[in-house]
Design an enzyme around this catalytic site. Structure first.
Site, mmCIF file in Angstrom:
data_model
loop_
_atom_site.group_PDB
_atom_site.id
_atom_site.type_symbol
_atom_site.label_atom_id
_atom_site.label_comp_id
_atom_site.label_asym_id
_atom_site.label_seq_id
_atom_site.Cartn_x
_atom_site.Cartn_y
_atom_site.Cartn_z
ATOM 1 N N THR A 210 19.033 42.475 -28.330
ATOM 2 C CA THR A 210 20.147 41.748 -27.742
ATOM 3 C C THR A 210 20.695 40.678 -28.678
ATOM 4 O OG1 THR A 210 20.654 40.165 -25.980
ATOM 5 C CG2 THR A 210 18.368 40.312 -26.620
ATOM 6 N N ASP A 211 21.956 40.301 -28.471
ATOM 7 C CA ASP A 211 22.530 39.197 -29.252
ATOM 8 C C ASP A 211 21.924 37.844 -28.848
ATOM 9 O OD1 ASP A 211 23.734 38.919 -26.745
ATOM 10 O OD2 ASP A 211 25.796 38.929 -27.487
ATOM 11 N N GLU A 212 21.252 37.807 -27.683
ATOM 12 C CA GLU A 212 20.745 36.512 -27.192
ATOM 13 C C GLU A 212 19.649 35.935 -28.079
ATOM 14 O OE1 GLU A 212 20.046 36.051 -23.073
ATOM 15 O OE2 GLU A 212 21.775 37.256 -22.505
ATOM 16 N N TYR B 163 13.572 35.144 -21.540
ATOM 17 C CA TYR B 163 14.003 36.522 -21.835
ATOM 18 C C TYR B 163 14.281 36.689 -23.324
ATOM 19 C CZ TYR B 163 17.259 40.361 -22.621
ATOM 20 O OH TYR B 163 17.886 41.478 -23.147
ATOM 21 N N LYS C 25 12.345 38.929 -26.233
ATOM 22 C CA LYS C 25 12.995 39.983 -27.027
ATOM 23 C C LYS C 25 12.873 39.644 -28.522
ATOM 24 C CE LYS C 25 15.158 43.102 -25.922
ATOM 25 N NZ LYS C 25 14.755 44.526 -25.659
ATOM 26 N N TYR D 220 28.254 30.045 -12.218
ATOM 27 C CA TYR D 220 27.321 29.011 -12.675
ATOM 28 C C TYR D 220 28.067 27.930 -13.460
ATOM 29 C CZ TYR D 220 23.603 32.591 -11.988
ATOM 30 O OH TYR D 220 22.749 33.548 -11.501
ATOM 31 N N GLY E 189 19.320 25.754 -19.166
ATOM 32 C CA GLY E 189 19.336 26.190 -20.572
ATOM 33 C C GLY E 189 20.427 27.200 -20.885
ATOM 34 N N HIS E 190 21.454 27.235 -20.067
ATOM 35 C CA HIS E 190 22.511 28.256 -20.165
ATOM 36 C C HIS E 190 23.163 28.283 -21.547
ATOM 37 C CE1 HIS E 190 25.911 30.175 -17.535
ATOM 38 N NE2 HIS E 190 25.513 30.953 -18.509
HETATM 39 P P1 NAD Z 1 17.442 47.420 -17.050
HETATM 40 O O1 NAD Z 1 16.710 46.241 -16.521
HETATM 41 O O2 NAD Z 1 18.592 47.974 -16.299
HETATM 42 O O3 NAD Z 1 16.415 48.641 -17.262
HETATM 43 C C1 NAD Z 1 15.136 48.474 -17.818
HETATM 44 C C2 NAD Z 1 14.353 49.764 -17.596
HETATM 45 O O4 NAD Z 1 13.061 49.592 -18.203
HETATM 46 C C3 NAD Z 1 14.102 50.100 -16.122
HETATM 47 O O5 NAD Z 1 14.319 51.469 -15.892
HETATM 48 C C4 NAD Z 1 12.643 49.743 -15.907
HETATM 49 O O6 NAD Z 1 12.020 50.527 -14.907
HETATM 50 C C5 NAD Z 1 12.055 50.029 -17.280
HETATM 51 N N1 NAD Z 1 10.843 49.245 -17.542
HETATM 52 C C6 NAD Z 1 10.655 47.911 -17.335
HETATM 53 N N2 NAD Z 1 9.411 47.560 -17.694
HETATM 54 C C7 NAD Z 1 8.800 48.690 -18.153
HETATM 55 C C8 NAD Z 1 7.505 48.966 -18.650
HETATM 56 N N3 NAD Z 1 6.589 48.005 -18.792
HETATM 57 N N4 NAD Z 1 7.204 50.239 -18.993
HETATM 58 C C9 NAD Z 1 8.112 51.240 -18.849
HETATM 59 N N5 NAD Z 1 9.354 51.024 -18.365
HETATM 60 C C10 NAD Z 1 9.705 49.767 -18.042
HETATM 61 O O7 NAD Z 1 17.845 47.021 -18.534
HETATM 62 P P2 NAD Z 1 19.147 47.407 -19.356
HETATM 63 O O8 NAD Z 1 20.217 46.450 -19.044
HETATM 64 O O9 NAD Z 1 19.372 48.855 -19.234
HETATM 65 O O10 NAD Z 1 18.634 47.069 -20.844
HETATM 66 C C11 NAD Z 1 17.974 48.047 -21.617
HETATM 67 C C12 NAD Z 1 17.600 47.430 -22.960
HETATM 68 O O11 NAD Z 1 18.774 46.985 -23.627
HETATM 69 C C13 NAD Z 1 16.697 46.203 -22.829
HETATM 70 O O12 NAD Z 1 15.772 46.238 -23.888
HETATM 71 C C14 NAD Z 1 17.652 45.026 -23.002
HETATM 72 O O13 NAD Z 1 16.990 43.921 -23.569
HETATM 73 C C15 NAD Z 1 18.653 45.613 -23.989
HETATM 74 N N6 NAD Z 1 20.015 45.056 -23.902
HETATM 75 C C16 NAD Z 1 20.672 44.960 -22.702
HETATM 76 C C17 NAD Z 1 21.985 44.474 -22.669
HETATM 77 C C18 NAD Z 1 22.755 44.373 -21.368
HETATM 78 O O14 NAD Z 1 23.825 43.792 -21.361
HETATM 79 N N7 NAD Z 1 22.268 44.924 -20.272
HETATM 80 C C19 NAD Z 1 22.597 44.075 -23.856
HETATM 81 C C20 NAD Z 1 21.897 44.170 -25.060
HETATM 82 C C21 NAD Z 1 20.611 44.679 -25.075
HETATM 83 O O1 DAU Z 2 24.054 39.316 -24.281
HETATM 84 C C1 DAU Z 2 23.274 40.429 -23.956
HETATM 85 C C2 DAU Z 2 22.532 40.155 -22.671
HETATM 86 O O2 DAU Z 2 23.500 40.194 -21.634
HETATM 87 C C3 DAU Z 2 21.417 41.141 -22.402
HETATM 88 O O3 DAU Z 2 20.435 41.028 -23.395
HETATM 89 C C4 DAU Z 2 20.787 40.874 -21.033
HETATM 90 O O4 DAU Z 2 19.806 41.856 -20.744
HETATM 91 C C5 DAU Z 2 21.888 40.935 -19.987
HETATM 92 O O5 DAU Z 2 21.348 40.622 -18.721
HETATM 93 C C6 DAU Z 2 23.007 39.972 -20.334
HETATM 94 O O6 DAU Z 2 22.578 38.606 -20.198
HETATM 95 P P1 DAU Z 2 23.527 37.467 -19.545
HETATM 96 O O7 DAU Z 2 22.680 36.381 -19.061
HETATM 97 O O8 DAU Z 2 24.644 37.135 -20.473
HETATM 98 O O9 DAU Z 2 24.151 38.346 -18.331
HETATM 99 P P2 DAU Z 2 24.407 38.014 -16.791
HETATM 100 O O10 DAU Z 2 25.186 39.164 -16.248
HETATM 101 O O11 DAU Z 2 23.154 37.621 -16.092
HETATM 102 O O12 DAU Z 2 25.340 36.750 -16.861
HETATM 103 C C7 DAU Z 2 26.576 36.789 -17.582
HETATM 104 C C8 DAU Z 2 27.177 35.392 -17.523
HETATM 105 O O13 DAU Z 2 27.573 35.140 -16.157
HETATM 106 C C9 DAU Z 2 26.200 34.299 -17.865
HETATM 107 O O14 DAU Z 2 26.900 33.259 -18.561
HETATM 108 C C10 DAU Z 2 25.725 33.765 -16.515
HETATM 109 C C11 DAU Z 2 26.922 33.980 -15.621
HETATM 110 N N1 DAU Z 2 26.617 34.258 -14.207
HETATM 111 C C12 DAU Z 2 25.735 35.246 -13.914
HETATM 112 C C13 DAU Z 2 25.413 35.555 -12.606
HETATM 113 C C14 DAU Z 2 24.407 36.644 -12.294
HETATM 114 C C15 DAU Z 2 27.256 33.560 -13.190
HETATM 115 O O15 DAU Z 2 28.090 32.654 -13.462
HETATM 116 N N2 DAU Z 2 26.954 33.865 -11.888
HETATM 117 C C16 DAU Z 2 26.037 34.819 -11.552
HETATM 118 O O16 DAU Z 2 25.771 35.017 -10.332
#
Ligand code: NAD
Ligand code: DAU
Length: 351
Positions: free
Chosen positions: A133-135, A159, A163, A216, A292-293
């Site tokens: 992730t970019d985070e 988180y 990562k 938020y 910590g946002h």
């Molecule tokens: P998600 O939470 O939707 O899915 C995670 C999956 O992993 C689920 O199917 C869960 O059952 C499985 N899992 C969790 N713990 C496990 C374990 N111990 N063993 C086996 N399976 C397990 O997540 P996502 O949003 O699809 O993200 C997938 C990957 O991409 C993550 O590594 C996340 O850090 C990365 N990522 C996500 C985003 C985003 O915006 N969602 C952006 C950049 C990177």
């Molecule tokens: O940047 C990549 C990441 O993006 C991934 O690595 C993470 O897995 C993914 O969850 C996501 O993280 P964020 O924290 O950026 O995503 P989220 O959708 O939780 O929140 C997006 C923005 O919106 C963040 O600034 C928090 C804000 N937010 C989120 C929720 C759930 C709100 O203002 N209200 C809300 O209820």
């Protein structure tokens, strides 16, 4: 030939597998422990498809993972399994250490043992791809340049710290043992099959249920949004062409404030499914900020674009329209995933 995808029942994992099998007949072995975020109905269309094999296994279970690798002899392992929600990591960090750090370590150990036994040619061609992730790069000020691959890791949430730790392990396995690894760091994804704890599906879900739309803090935090299909195409490209040991940033060139996202969703819903009176935007409610946002993320994906001519196909406008349409047509999916755990989570987080 086959590949292993961990976390393939989650949001990105299931989109990736569906896209993979739309382009290729290469078998996918999906290792997923089916946590609250893993959902089998995401892969319902593959129920009778022999090219997809689900193994309900935790990546921490090294023996089971080793058996799967031995049995299927994959040419690549893509690690998407993770705890992925920042707010949950603030409430309960332990699961993030367990899966993201210890789980990745355990997976790497199983993969290293498997890879060591491969014949020379297979060993050379094998890849371990870490989806990150970019985070991990921390937070940007308004005038800062977007993150590139040489930015320092400065994770701010449990988180992103977990990562970052897993990325460091992946890097070390390359440096120390020569394991052929690739790492991708992607920005915020959105699209179909995303669990409604994340901003975009949560807002659509709440709006349709006539519930408050929680913003938020001041809502001016910035994220760089990428449609999940573009993330999947970038992963495929990196797997195919990436140079081992390298890191590739993936982004959408689409920086948006949270409040603008929420307003855009409300405007689309006002057109597609108008309320009896007023706009969905009337449901917006400013709530306490996330501790910590991070203020701003932005990704510089020039390396990926220049080396592999990769470009996102969706603009934020086209991607958001498709996403809203998908949620409007798939209300049953959202209802199904909104189980006891989800209801408990929303109660804890928003009450
Ligand atoms: P998600 O939470 O939707 O899915 C995670 C999956 O992993 C689920 O199917 C869960 O059952 C499985 N899992 C969790 N713990 C496990 C374990 N111990 N063993 C086996 N399976 C397990 O997540 P996502 O949003 O699809 O993200 C997938 C990957 O991409 C993550 O590594 C996340 O850090 C990365 N990522 C996500 C985003 C985003 O915006 N969602 C952006 C950049 C990177
Ligand atoms: O940047 C990549 C990441 O993006 C991934 O690595 C993470 O897995 C993914 O969850 C996501 O993280 P964020 O924290 O950026 O995503 P989220 O959708 O939780 O929140 C997006 C923005 O919106 C963040 O600034 C928090 C804000 N937010 C989120 C929720 C759930 C709100 O203002 N209200 C809300 O209820």
């Amino acid at each position: 030939m086959s590949i292993v995808v961990t976390g393939g029942a989650g949001f990105i994992g299931s989109n990736f597998i569906l896209e993979w099998l739309a382009h290729s007949d290469e078998t996918v072995i999906n290792i997923d422990c089916l946590s609250y975020a893993g959902n089998l109905s995401n892969l319902q269309s593959l129920q009778d498809d022999r090219r997809h094999m689900l193994k309900v296994v935790n990546i921490n279970d090294r023996d089971e993972v080793a058996k799967i690798l031995d049995q299927y002899q994959p040419r690549a392992v893509l690690n998407l399994a993770a705890e992925s929600h920042v707010d949950r990591s603030i409430h309960s960090p332990a699961a993030f250490i367990e899966t993201n750090i210890l789980g990745t370590f355990s997976l790497l150990e199983a993969v290293r043992a498997y890879w060591n036994e491969l014949a020379a040619e297979e060993k050379k061609g094998f890849r371990f791809l870490q989806v990150s992730t970019d985070e991990v790069y921390g937070s940007l000020a308004a005038a800062d340049a977007a993150f590139n691959e040489s930015n320092q890791y400065q994770p701010n949430s449990p988180y992103s710290a977990s990562k970052a730790a897993s990325d460091h392990l992946v890097r070390a396995y390359h440096h120390t043992y020569g394991l052929p690894v690739l790492t991708t760091n992607c920005s915020n994804n959105y699209g179909p099959l995303q669990f409604p704890e994340k901003l975009i599906p949560l807002i659509i879900h709440n709006a349709l249920a006539e519930k408050p739309l929680p913003i938020y803090g001041d809502g001016l935090q910035i994220r760089d949004w990428l449609h999940v299909s573009d993330h999947c195409s970038a992963i495929r490209r990196v797997l195919e062409k990436g140079r081992t040991g390298e890191v590739y940033n993936i982004g959408g060139n689409s920086e948006m404030t949270n409040i603008d996202i929420v307003r855009a969703i409300c405007a689309l819903l006002d057109q597609r499914k108008p309320r009896l009176s007023g706009s969905y935007a009337d449901l917006i409610e400013y709530v306490a900020d996330r501790p910590g946002h991070d203020r701003r993320y932005a990704i510089d994906s020039n390396k990926l674009q220049e080396e592999f001519s990769w470009q996102p196909l969706e603009t934020f406008t086209s991607g958001l329209e498709k996403t809203v349409s998908w949620y409007l047509s798939n209300a049953a999916w959202v209802e199904e995933v909104s189980n006891g755990d989800y209801l408990q989570w929303t109660k804890t987080q928003y009450s």
